[in-house]
Scaffold this motif. Structure first.
Motif, PDB file in Angstrom:
ATOM      1  N   PRO A 124       0.805  -1.232   0.000  1.00  0.00           N
ATOM      2  CA  PRO A 124       0.000   0.000   0.000  1.00  0.00           C
ATOM      3  C   PRO A 124       0.831   1.271   0.000  1.00  0.00           C
ATOM      4  N   GLU A 125       1.933   1.261   0.746  1.00  0.00           N
ATOM      5  CA  GLU A 125       2.754   2.474   0.830  1.00  0.00           C
ATOM      6  C   GLU A 125       3.409   2.791  -0.507  1.00  0.00           C
ATOM      7  N   VAL A 126       4.000   1.778  -1.131  1.00  0.00           N
ATOM      8  CA  VAL A 126       4.648   1.992  -2.424  1.00  0.00           C
ATOM      9  C   VAL A 126       3.622   2.378  -3.477  1.00  0.00           C
ATOM     10  N   ARG A 127       2.507   1.682  -3.491  1.00  0.00           N
ATOM     11  CA  ARG A 127       1.483   1.956  -4.501  1.00  0.00           C
ATOM     12  C   ARG A 127       0.909   3.362  -4.344  1.00  0.00           C
ATOM     13  N   SER A 128       0.651   3.782  -3.111  1.00  0.00           N
ATOM     14  CA  SER A 128       0.106   5.121  -2.872  1.00  0.00           C
ATOM     15  C   SER A 128       1.078   6.191  -3.349  1.00  0.00           C
ATOM     16  N   ARG A 129       2.370   5.969  -3.096  1.00  0.00           N
ATOM     17  CA  ARG A 129       3.369   6.950  -3.526  1.00  0.00           C
ATOM     18  C   ARG A 129       3.431   7.042  -5.051  1.00  0.00           C
ATOM     19  N   LEU A 130       3.397   5.887  -5.720  1.00  0.00           N
ATOM     20  CA  LEU A 130       3.419   5.891  -7.182  1.00  0.00           C
ATOM     21  C   LEU A 130       2.160   6.527  -7.763  1.00  0.00           C
ATOM     22  N   GLU A 131       1.015   6.258  -7.151  1.00  0.00           N
ATOM     23  CA  GLU A 131      -0.237   6.890  -7.606  1.00  0.00           C
ATOM     24  C   GLU A 131      -0.149   8.408  -7.467  1.00  0.00           C
ATOM     25  N   ALA A 132       0.413   8.858  -6.345  1.00  0.00           N
ATOM     26  CA  ALA A 132       0.558  10.302  -6.124  1.00  0.00           C
ATOM     27  C   ALA A 132       1.492  10.919  -7.170  1.00  0.00           C
ATOM     28  N   GLU A 133       2.552  10.208  -7.513  1.00  0.00           N
ATOM     29  CA  GLU A 133       3.475  10.697  -8.529  1.00  0.00           C
ATOM     30  C   GLU A 133       2.795  10.779  -9.896  1.00  0.00           C
ATOM     31  N   ALA A 134       1.957   9.790 -10.176  1.00  0.00           N
ATOM     32  CA  ALA A 134       1.245   9.797 -11.458  1.00  0.00           C
ATOM     33  C   ALA A 134       0.319  11.001 -11.556  1.00  0.00           C
ATOM     34  N   LYS A 135      -0.358  11.310 -10.459  1.00  0.00           N
ATOM     35  CA  LYS A 135      -1.261  12.461 -10.457  1.00  0.00           C
ATOM     36  C   LYS A 135      -0.497  13.769 -10.582  1.00  0.00           C
ATOM     37  N   ALA A 136       0.669  13.826  -9.953  1.00  0.00           N
ATOM     38  CA  ALA A 136       1.439  15.071  -9.960  1.00  0.00           C
ATOM     39  C   ALA A 136       2.202  15.280 -11.265  1.00  0.00           C
ATOM     40  N   SER A 137       2.813  14.202 -11.783  1.00  0.00           N
ATOM     41  CA  SER A 137       3.686  14.335 -12.957  1.00  0.00           C
ATOM     42  C   SER A 137       3.035  13.896 -14.262  1.00  0.00           C
ATOM     43  N   GLY A 138       1.955  13.127 -14.157  1.00  0.00           N
ATOM     44  CA  GLY A 138       1.286  12.637 -15.356  1.00  0.00           C
ATOM     45  C   GLY A 138       1.652  11.200 -15.671  1.00  0.00           C
ATOM     46  N   ASP A 139       0.744  10.518 -16.354  1.00  0.00           N
ATOM     47  CA  ASP A 139       0.953   9.115 -16.689  1.00  0.00           C
ATOM     48  C   ASP A 139       2.162   8.919 -17.602  1.00  0.00           C
ATOM     49  N   ALA A 140       2.379   9.885 -18.516  1.00  0.00           N
ATOM     50  CA  ALA A 140       3.486   9.748 -19.469  1.00  0.00           C
ATOM     51  C   ALA A 140       4.835   9.699 -18.759  1.00  0.00           C
ATOM     52  N   ALA A 141       4.963  10.459 -17.683  1.00  0.00           N
ATOM     53  CA  ALA A 141       6.229  10.471 -16.942  1.00  0.00           C
ATOM     54  C   ALA A 141       6.498   9.110 -16.311  1.00  0.00           C
ATOM     55  N   LEU A 142       5.450   8.518 -15.717  1.00  0.00           N
ATOM     56  CA  LEU A 142       5.627   7.199 -15.116  1.00  0.00           C
ATOM     57  C   LEU A 142       5.910   6.149 -16.185  1.00  0.00           C
ATOM     58  N   HIS A 143       5.246   6.282 -17.326  1.00  0.00           N
ATOM     59  CA  HIS A 143       5.488   5.342 -18.424  1.00  0.00           C
ATOM     60  C   HIS A 143       6.930   5.461 -18.904  1.00  0.00           C
ATOM     61  N   GLY A 144       7.456   6.678 -18.941  1.00  0.00           N
ATOM     62  CA  GLY A 144       8.842   6.885 -19.338  1.00  0.00           C
ATOM     63  C   GLY A 144       9.810   6.238 -18.372  1.00  0.00           C
ATOM     64  N   ARG A 145       9.512   6.335 -17.082  1.00  0.00           N
ATOM     65  CA  ARG A 145      10.364   5.685 -16.090  1.00  0.00           C
ATOM     66  C   ARG A 145      10.340   4.169 -16.274  1.00  0.00           C
ATOM     67  N   LEU A 146       9.148   3.630 -16.518  1.00  0.00           N
ATOM     68  CA  LEU A 146       9.034   2.189 -16.736  1.00  0.00           C
ATOM     69  C   LEU A 146       9.813   1.767 -17.980  1.00  0.00           C
ATOM     70  N   ALA A 147       9.773   2.590 -19.024  1.00  0.00           N
ATOM     71  CA  ALA A 147      10.492   2.272 -20.259  1.00  0.00           C
ATOM     72  C   ALA A 147      11.990   2.146 -20.007  1.00  0.00           C
TER      73      ALA A 147
END
Length: 320
Positions: A124-147
């Protein structure tokens, strides 16, 4: 050797609007089967119009399982779906009948055919932090990190598929192993005797059906359905709210788009989704593509499918 329960079932897949539900009802009658929904969205109560959930009349008296089992604020993992599905198979078989899975959620289909890899549970802690990052930076940013961390997984996920991107990053953070590497643990195809079909229509025909279905959904009350869901005692969960058609309608009701643009967006994204579904199905060795002629009636398609199943021979286009 007798097949495991999930491999004794028959699977009828295909992209959205390919006619699976109607064909499935006719096929179930021919196989003396009961239908188990292979769909991540018809699990939800109250989400009827936007999911094209078959009505009681459209189910034609054939028992359907795994429809309306969750509230829209709940969510189910693939592992939970698999357990529910295995329970449904045992229930159907206890009556001497056959389970017929009908739906278009490719990840559920793969889980039923090949099982699940042993990945870590949710944190839950890791997932909540990643969700917050997605909301703040956008889905594309998280997708770029995953890439950068797991190119194989990033390549198969749409940049807006926040839920799966977050899960993939969560797995990497918890294990230090790319999600795609873990998934190879369940890459072995199901036994050759497993019967898996995916309906295929000419793309122009399928896209015309999709465009017409979206218009019919709006006329049937999609906007009112979303209003009811939003006014429920609890808000829609992330999974339900991100469903194609629901996400765009929520944005429309928030004043972000007019109705004409909303309809166009739903049509476009549904066509894109159908294309991804086709890619998924073609990538599974177990799947036998089953061409449907333009204008062919569901009963006729079911008749041909029943004949193919009765023949019980190795499909000529099976890919090993």
């Amino acid at each position: 050797m007798s097949l495991a329960a999930e491999h004794r079932a028959v699977y009828l897949a295909g992209p959205t609007a390919s006619g699976k539900s109607a064909v499935g009802v006719h096929l179930a009658r021919r196989l003396d089967a009961e239908i188990v929904a292979l769909d991540s969205m018809t699990l939800y109560r109250g989400m009827d119009v936007g999911t094209a959930k078959p009505t009681l009349a459209e189910r034609g008296g054939v028992p359907h399982h795994l429809i309306d089992v969750l509230d829209p604020w709940e969510s189910a993992s693939v592992a939970q779906f698999r357990e529910l599905a295995l329970d449904a198979i045992r229930d159907v078989e206890s009556r001497g009948r056959r389970a017929l899975f009908v739906g278009g959620t490719a990840l559920y289909l793969k889980a039923m055919l090949r099982g699940l890899f042993d990945g870590p549970g949710a944190d839950p802690e890791v997932r909540s932090r990643l969700e917050a990052e997605a909301k703040a930076s956008g889905d594309a940013a998280l997708h770029g990190r995953l890439a950068a961390l797991d190119p194989a997984t990033a390549a198969r996920l749409h940049p807006n598929d926040r839920r799966r991107i977050v899960r993939a990053l969560e797995v990497i953070e918890l294990t230090g192993i790319p999600f795609s590497e873990l998934q190879r643990q369940h890459g072995r195809p199901a036994p050759a005797a497993t019967r898996v079909f995916a309906l295929e229509l000419p793309r122009p025909v399928l896209y015309d059906r999709i465009n017409g279905r979206v218009l019919a959904m709006v006329e049937a009350g999609l906007l009112d359905e979303v209003r009811r869901l939003q006014s429920a005692p609890k808000p829609m969960g992330a999974v339900a709210a991100q469903g194609v058609g629901y996400r765009e309608t929520i944005a429309h009701l928030a004043g972000e788009t007019d109705l004409r643009r909303t309809i166009e967006l739903i049509q476009t994204r549904t066509r894109q989704f159908a294309k991804r579904q086709g890619t998924w199905f073609r990538g599974l060795a177990e799947v036998t593509p089953f061409a449907v002629d333009t204008g062919e009636q569901p009963e006729a398609v079911a008749e041909r499918l029943a004949a193919a199943i009765a023949a019980d021979v190795e499909p000529p286009n099976r890919r090993d």
